[in-house]
Scaffold this motif. Sequence first.
Motif, PDB file in Angstrom:
ATOM      1  N   PRO A  68       0.923  -1.152   0.013  1.00 28.22           N
ATOM      2  CA  PRO A  68       0.107   0.180  -0.022  1.00 28.22           C
ATOM      3  C   PRO A  68       0.929   1.242  -0.036  1.00 28.22           C
ATOM      4  N   ALA A  69       2.181   1.001   0.480  1.00 30.40           N
ATOM      5  CA  ALA A  69       3.017   2.533   0.590  1.00 30.40           C
ATOM      6  C   ALA A  69       3.701   2.672  -0.828  1.00 30.40           C
ATOM      7  N   ASP A  70       3.778   1.728  -1.554  1.00 28.64           N
ATOM      8  CA  ASP A  70       4.604   1.975  -2.841  1.00 28.64           C
ATOM      9  C   ASP A  70       3.760   2.924  -3.650  1.00 28.64           C
ATOM     10  N   THR A  71       4.301   3.599  -4.685  1.00 31.60           N
ATOM     11  CA  THR A  71       3.648   4.831  -5.356  1.00 31.60           C
ATOM     12  C   THR A  71       2.901   4.318  -6.670  1.00 31.60           C
ATOM     13  N   VAL A  72       2.187   5.058  -7.283  1.00 29.90           N
ATOM     14  CA  VAL A  72       1.398   4.753  -8.271  1.00 29.90           C
ATOM     15  C   VAL A  72       2.348   4.462  -9.238  1.00 29.90           C
ATOM     16  N   THR A  73       3.447   5.213  -9.505  1.00 35.39           N
ATOM     17  CA  THR A  73       4.366   5.059 -10.635  1.00 35.39           C
ATOM     18  C   THR A  73       5.023   3.571 -10.472  1.00 35.39           C
ATOM     19  N   ALA A 110      -4.045  -5.964 -12.934  1.00 36.09           N
ATOM     20  CA  ALA A 110      -4.453  -5.549 -11.654  1.00 36.09           C
ATOM     21  C   ALA A 110      -3.287  -6.263 -10.638  1.00 36.09           C
ATOM     22  N   LEU A 111      -3.039  -5.546  -9.619  1.00 31.31           N
ATOM     23  CA  LEU A 111      -2.151  -6.279  -8.569  1.00 31.31           C
ATOM     24  C   LEU A 111      -2.942  -6.293  -7.305  1.00 31.31           C
ATOM     25  N   VAL A 112      -2.753  -7.257  -6.569  1.00 29.28           N
ATOM     26  CA  VAL A 112      -2.936  -7.485  -5.026  1.00 29.28           C
ATOM     27  C   VAL A 112      -2.352  -6.773  -4.306  1.00 29.28           C
ATOM     28  N   VAL A 113      -2.828  -5.925  -3.356  1.00 31.04           N
ATOM     29  CA  VAL A 113      -2.193  -5.116  -2.450  1.00 31.04           C
ATOM     30  C   VAL A 113      -2.371  -6.003  -1.262  1.00 31.04           C
ATOM     31  N   VAL A 114      -1.085  -6.084  -0.667  1.00 37.31           N
ATOM     32  CA  VAL A 114      -0.731  -6.937   0.705  1.00 37.31           C
ATOM     33  C   VAL A 114       0.128  -5.850   1.725  1.00 37.31           C
ATOM     34  N   ASP A 115      -0.302  -6.045   2.903  1.00 39.04           N
ATOM     35  CA  ASP A 115       0.210  -5.405   3.779  1.00 39.04           C
ATOM     36  C   ASP A 115       1.480  -6.091   4.323  1.00 39.04           C
ATOM     37  N   ALA A 116       2.133  -5.465   5.465  1.00 36.92           N
ATOM     38  CA  ALA A 116       3.388  -5.946   5.977  1.00 36.92           C
ATOM     39  C   ALA A 116       3.432  -7.349   6.474  1.00 36.92           C
ATOM     40  N   SER A 158       1.690   9.395  -5.503  1.00 36.86           N
ATOM     41  CA  SER A 158       0.935   8.988  -4.502  1.00 36.86           C
ATOM     42  C   SER A 158       0.944   7.776  -4.150  1.00 36.86           C
ATOM     43  N   PRO A 159       0.734   7.192  -2.806  1.00 39.93           N
ATOM     44  CA  PRO A 159       0.933   5.740  -2.561  1.00 39.93           C
ATOM     45  C   PRO A 159      -0.402   5.052  -3.037  1.00 39.93           C
ATOM     46  N   VAL A 160      -0.223   3.801  -3.270  1.00 45.73           N
ATOM     47  CA  VAL A 160      -1.238   2.967  -3.856  1.00 45.73           C
ATOM     48  C   VAL A 160      -2.437   2.898  -2.983  1.00 45.73           C
ATOM     49  N   SER A 161      -2.323   2.929  -1.543  1.00 45.45           N
ATOM     50  CA  SER A 161      -3.348   3.000  -0.677  1.00 45.45           C
ATOM     51  C   SER A 161      -4.264   4.037  -1.158  1.00 45.45           C
ATOM     52  N   ASP A 162      -4.015   5.326  -1.810  1.00 45.20           N
ATOM     53  CA  ASP A 162      -5.081   6.295  -2.031  1.00 45.20           C
ATOM     54  C   ASP A 162      -5.719   6.108  -3.185  1.00 45.20           C
ATOM     55  N   ILE A 163      -5.904   4.855  -3.891  1.00 40.77           N
ATOM     56  CA  ILE A 163      -6.411   4.473  -5.138  1.00 40.77           C
ATOM     57  C   ILE A 163      -6.860   2.938  -5.169  1.00 40.77           C
ATOM     58  N   MET A 164      -6.331   2.300  -4.182  1.00 42.95           N
ATOM     59  CA  MET A 164      -6.628   0.774  -4.087  1.00 42.95           C
ATOM     60  C   MET A 164      -8.336   0.724  -3.727  1.00 42.95           C
ATOM     61  N   THR A 165      -8.867  -0.210  -4.140  1.00 44.70           N
ATOM     62  CA  THR A 165      -9.997  -0.946  -3.601  1.00 44.70           C
ATOM     63  C   THR A 165      -9.901  -1.628  -2.303  1.00 44.70           C
ATOM     64  N   THR A 166     -10.521  -1.141  -1.233  1.00 45.84           N
ATOM     65  CA  THR A 166     -10.334  -2.005   0.131  1.00 45.84           C
ATOM     66  C   THR A 166     -11.305  -3.076   0.328  1.00 45.84           C
ATOM     67  N   VAL A 167     -12.678  -3.120  -0.408  1.00 41.73           N
ATOM     68  CA  VAL A 167     -13.542  -3.887  -0.071  1.00 41.73           C
ATOM     69  C   VAL A 167     -13.288  -4.979  -1.396  1.00 41.73           C
ATOM     70  N   VAL A 168     -12.706  -6.156  -1.156  1.00 39.22           N
ATOM     71  CA  VAL A 168     -11.972  -6.873  -2.275  1.00 39.22           C
ATOM     72  C   VAL A 168     -13.032  -8.411  -2.295  1.00 39.22           C
ATOM     73  N   ALA A 169     -13.438  -8.528  -3.265  1.00 38.33           N
ATOM     74  CA  ALA A 169     -14.269  -9.816  -3.462  1.00 38.33           C
ATOM     75  C   ALA A 169     -13.066 -10.901  -3.561  1.00 38.33           C
ATOM     76  N   THR A 170     -13.303 -11.953  -2.807  1.00 37.46           N
ATOM     77  CA  THR A 170     -12.458 -13.294  -2.831  1.00 37.46           C
ATOM     78  C   THR A 170     -13.293 -14.436  -3.160  1.00 37.46           C
ATOM     79  N   CYS A 171     -12.361 -15.318  -3.400  1.00 39.59           N
ATOM     80  CA  CYS A 171     -12.841 -16.748  -3.445  1.00 39.59           C
ATOM     81  C   CYS A 171     -11.944 -17.847  -2.916  1.00 39.59           C
ATOM     82  N   THR A 172     -12.444 -19.253  -2.892  1.00 42.00           N
ATOM     83  CA  THR A 172     -11.645 -20.088  -2.485  1.00 42.00           C
ATOM     84  C   THR A 172     -11.243 -21.073  -3.480  1.00 42.00           C
TER      85      THR A 172
END
Length: 150
Positions: A19-24, A37-43, A70-84
């Motif tokens: 999430p801290a990486d830049t949009v660039t 698309a990329l999945v955003v993973v935290d620490a 800007s950081p990716v966290s500014d533009i990412m979707t936080t409610v993520v649909a997932t599956c198994t």
Amino acid sequence: MRIADLLRNKGSMVATISPADTVTELLARLAQHNVGALVVVDASDEVAGIVSERDVVRRLHEHGAGLLGSPVSDIMTTVVATCTPQDSVDQLSAVMTQRRIRHVPVLVDGRLSGIVSIGDVVKSRMDELQQNQRQLEAYISGGPIHPASG
């Protein structure tokens, strides 16, 4: 067909970003991995969001080129649909259509284990249709019917 079957054929590699990486940096990784698309993973390696080319384009239109730092966290979707892996492709296809999304992370015990795109779903449908066609042609011609492989 199950999501596990799709992953068995395509692999389980998932391109991720912090999430801290830049949009660039996001744009560079999208290009590097040739994905939409990329999945955003935290620490702690948990899914924090997802970010797509569409997210970038829409935010660039709203905020201009300054968004690139800007950081990716500014533009990412936080409610993520997932599956198994146990979910069916039909179930996932319905979710993707209803929510108008193109990428769904696959989780096992809450941990990222793959990603499925709308292209993967369409390819599996095409494979099923081709197999059905072969079976019908074999049935009509009186030849042996071979079960689907994979």
